[in-house]
Enzyme design. Structure first.
Site, PDB file in Angstrom:
ATOM      1  N   GLY A 188      -6.754   5.002 -13.336  1.00  0.00           N
ATOM      2  CA  GLY A 188      -6.477   5.263 -11.927  1.00  0.00           C
ATOM      3  C   GLY A 188      -6.488   4.019 -11.058  1.00  0.00           C
ATOM      4  O   GLY A 188      -6.641   4.107  -9.841  1.00  0.00           O
ATOM      5  N   GLN A 189      -6.281   2.849 -11.676  1.00  0.00           N
ATOM      6  CA  GLN A 189      -6.300   1.611 -10.898  1.00  0.00           C
ATOM      7  C   GLN A 189      -5.029   1.496 -10.063  1.00  0.00           C
ATOM      8  O   GLN A 189      -3.920   1.688 -10.577  1.00  0.00           O
ATOM      9  CB  GLN A 189      -6.426   0.403 -11.838  1.00  0.00           C
TER      10      GLN A 189
ATOM     11  N   HIS B 263     -15.960  -0.870  -6.907  1.00  0.00           N
ATOM     12  CA  HIS B 263     -16.276  -0.030  -5.758  1.00  0.00           C
ATOM     13  C   HIS B 263     -17.795   0.122  -5.675  1.00  0.00           C
ATOM     14  O   HIS B 263     -18.455   0.340  -6.701  1.00  0.00           O
ATOM     15  CB  HIS B 263     -15.680   1.372  -5.930  1.00  0.00           C
TER      16      HIS B 263
ATOM     17  N   HIS C  99     -11.799  -5.201  -9.166  1.00  0.00           N
ATOM     18  CA  HIS C  99     -12.701  -4.893  -8.052  1.00  0.00           C
ATOM     19  C   HIS C  99     -13.694  -3.824  -8.464  1.00  0.00           C
ATOM     20  O   HIS C  99     -13.361  -2.927  -9.233  1.00  0.00           O
ATOM     21  CB  HIS C  99     -11.923  -4.448  -6.804  1.00  0.00           C
TER      22      HIS C  99
ATOM     23  N   ASN D 231     -12.156   1.018 -11.702  1.00  0.00           N
ATOM     24  CA  ASN D 231     -10.990   1.688 -12.287  1.00  0.00           C
ATOM     25  C   ASN D 231     -10.172   0.643 -13.040  1.00  0.00           C
ATOM     26  O   ASN D 231      -9.910  -0.432 -12.509  1.00  0.00           O
ATOM     27  CB  ASN D 231     -10.144   2.339 -11.185  1.00  0.00           C
TER      28      ASN D 231
ATOM     29  N   ASP E 177     -13.819  -0.927   2.115  1.00  0.00           N
ATOM     30  CA  ASP E 177     -12.615  -0.245   1.651  1.00  0.00           C
ATOM     31  C   ASP E 177     -11.913   0.373   2.855  1.00  0.00           C
ATOM     32  O   ASP E 177     -12.537   0.989   3.718  1.00  0.00           O
ATOM     33  CB  ASP E 177     -12.979   0.836   0.618  1.00  0.00           C
ATOM     34  N   ILE E 178     -10.601   0.221   2.874  1.00  0.00           N
ATOM     35  CA  ILE E 178      -9.810   0.676   4.031  1.00  0.00           C
ATOM     36  C   ILE E 178      -9.738   2.205   4.096  1.00  0.00           C
ATOM     37  O   ILE E 178      -9.501   2.774   5.155  1.00  0.00           O
ATOM     38  CB  ILE E 178      -8.401   0.031   3.963  1.00  0.00           C
TER      39      ILE E 178
HETATM   40  P1  AMP Z   1      -8.331   1.352  -7.194  1.00  0.00           P
HETATM   41  O1  AMP Z   1      -7.372   0.252  -7.569  1.00  0.00           O
HETATM   42  O2  AMP Z   1      -7.797   2.713  -7.494  1.00  0.00           O
HETATM   43  O3  AMP Z   1      -9.696   1.151  -7.804  1.00  0.00           O
HETATM   44  O4  AMP Z   1      -8.567   1.354  -5.636  1.00  0.00           O
HETATM   45  C1  AMP Z   1      -8.108   0.387  -4.762  1.00  0.00           C
HETATM   46  C2  AMP Z   1      -8.889   0.538  -3.477  1.00  0.00           C
HETATM   47  O5  AMP Z   1      -8.506  -0.502  -2.611  1.00  0.00           O
HETATM   48  C3  AMP Z   1      -8.662   1.851  -2.736  1.00  0.00           C
HETATM   49  O6  AMP Z   1      -9.917   2.501  -2.546  1.00  0.00           O
HETATM   50  C4  AMP Z   1      -8.042   1.411  -1.410  1.00  0.00           C
HETATM   51  O7  AMP Z   1      -8.477   2.192  -0.324  1.00  0.00           O
HETATM   52  C5  AMP Z   1      -8.509  -0.025  -1.295  1.00  0.00           C
HETATM   53  N1  AMP Z   1      -7.629  -0.897  -0.525  1.00  0.00           N
HETATM   54  C6  AMP Z   1      -6.304  -1.084  -0.684  1.00  0.00           C
HETATM   55  N2  AMP Z   1      -5.833  -1.988   0.181  1.00  0.00           N
HETATM   56  C7  AMP Z   1      -6.904  -2.392   0.920  1.00  0.00           C
HETATM   57  C8  AMP Z   1      -7.068  -3.319   2.006  1.00  0.00           C
HETATM   58  N3  AMP Z   1      -6.036  -4.016   2.517  1.00  0.00           N
HETATM   59  N4  AMP Z   1      -8.308  -3.469   2.521  1.00  0.00           N
HETATM   60  C9  AMP Z   1      -9.347  -2.771   2.044  1.00  0.00           C
HETATM   61  N5  AMP Z   1      -9.253  -1.886   1.014  1.00  0.00           N
HETATM   62  C10 AMP Z   1      -8.049  -1.693   0.476  1.00  0.00           C
END
Ligand code: AMP
Ligand code: ZN
Length: 115
Positions: A95-96, A104, A102, A89, A33-34
Site C-alpha cells: 500500500g505504499q 508513519h 518513510h 508501507n 502527515d498532510i
Molecule cells: P504511504 O506511501 O501509503 O505510506 O503514505 C504516504 C503518506 O504521505 C500519506 O499518509 C500521505 O497523507 C502523506 N503525504 C503525501 N504527500 C504529503 C505532503 N506533501 N506532506 C505531508 N504528507 C504527505
C-alpha cells in the site's frame, strides 16, 4: 547522497516544498502527515532517497535504527504518551503511495479515523 528531483519527499527534505517539519538532523527529517489518520500523525524520512524499505542496504542499518528510536521520542513530544503505532508501507502490495522510505508515527487518544 542520492536525491530524486521528482520525489516529493526529497523535495520536502530540500525545503523546495513546504511541510510542517517537527524534526531535522543530519540524516533524518520528520513532518506532519498532510492527511492525518490519528490525532498525532508524523512521518519520519531519511534525507537520502531510498525508495522503499526493501531497497535499504546493510549500510542503512544504523539509519533504520535511528528512525525507530526517533518514533517514540517524537510521539511523546507531541503529547502521544500512551502508546504509538509505527507503520512502514512497502511496495504495491504494502500500500505504499510515496516511493521514498518513510515511517508513519501515529498516536493520541482513540478512536482514530477509519481507513
Ligand atoms: P504511504 O506511501 O501509503 O505510506 O503514505 C504516504 C503518506 O504521505 C500519506 O499518509 C500521505 O497523507 C502523506 N503525504 C503525501 N504527500 C504529503 C505532503 N506533501 N506532506 C505531508 N504528507 C504527505
Ligand atoms: Zn526521495
Amino acid at each position: 547522497m542520492s536525491h530524486d528531483p521528482n520525489c516529493i519527499f526529497c523535495r520536502i527534505a530540500a525545503g523546495e516544498i513546504p511541510a510542517q517539519k517537527v524534526h531535522e538532523d543530519d540524516e533524518l527529517i520528520a513532518f506532519k502527515d498532510i492527511r492525518p489518520a490519528a490525532p498525532v500523525h508524523l512521518l519520519i524520512i531519511p534525507r537520502e532517497h531510498i525508495a522503499t524499505l526493501a531497497d535499504a542496504e546493510p549500510r542503512h542499518q544504523a539509519l533504520l535504527g535511528r528512525m525507530a528510536l526517533l518514533a517514540p521520542q517524537l510521539a511523546r513530544e507531541h503529547g502521544a504518551d500512551n502508546g504509538l503505532r509505527t507503520v512502514i508501507n512497502t511496495g504495491p502490495d504494502g500500500g505504499q503511495e510515496v516511493y521514498h522510505l518513510h515511517m508513519h508515527v501515529m498516536g493520541g487518544p482513540r478512536p482514530w479515523k477509519q481507513g
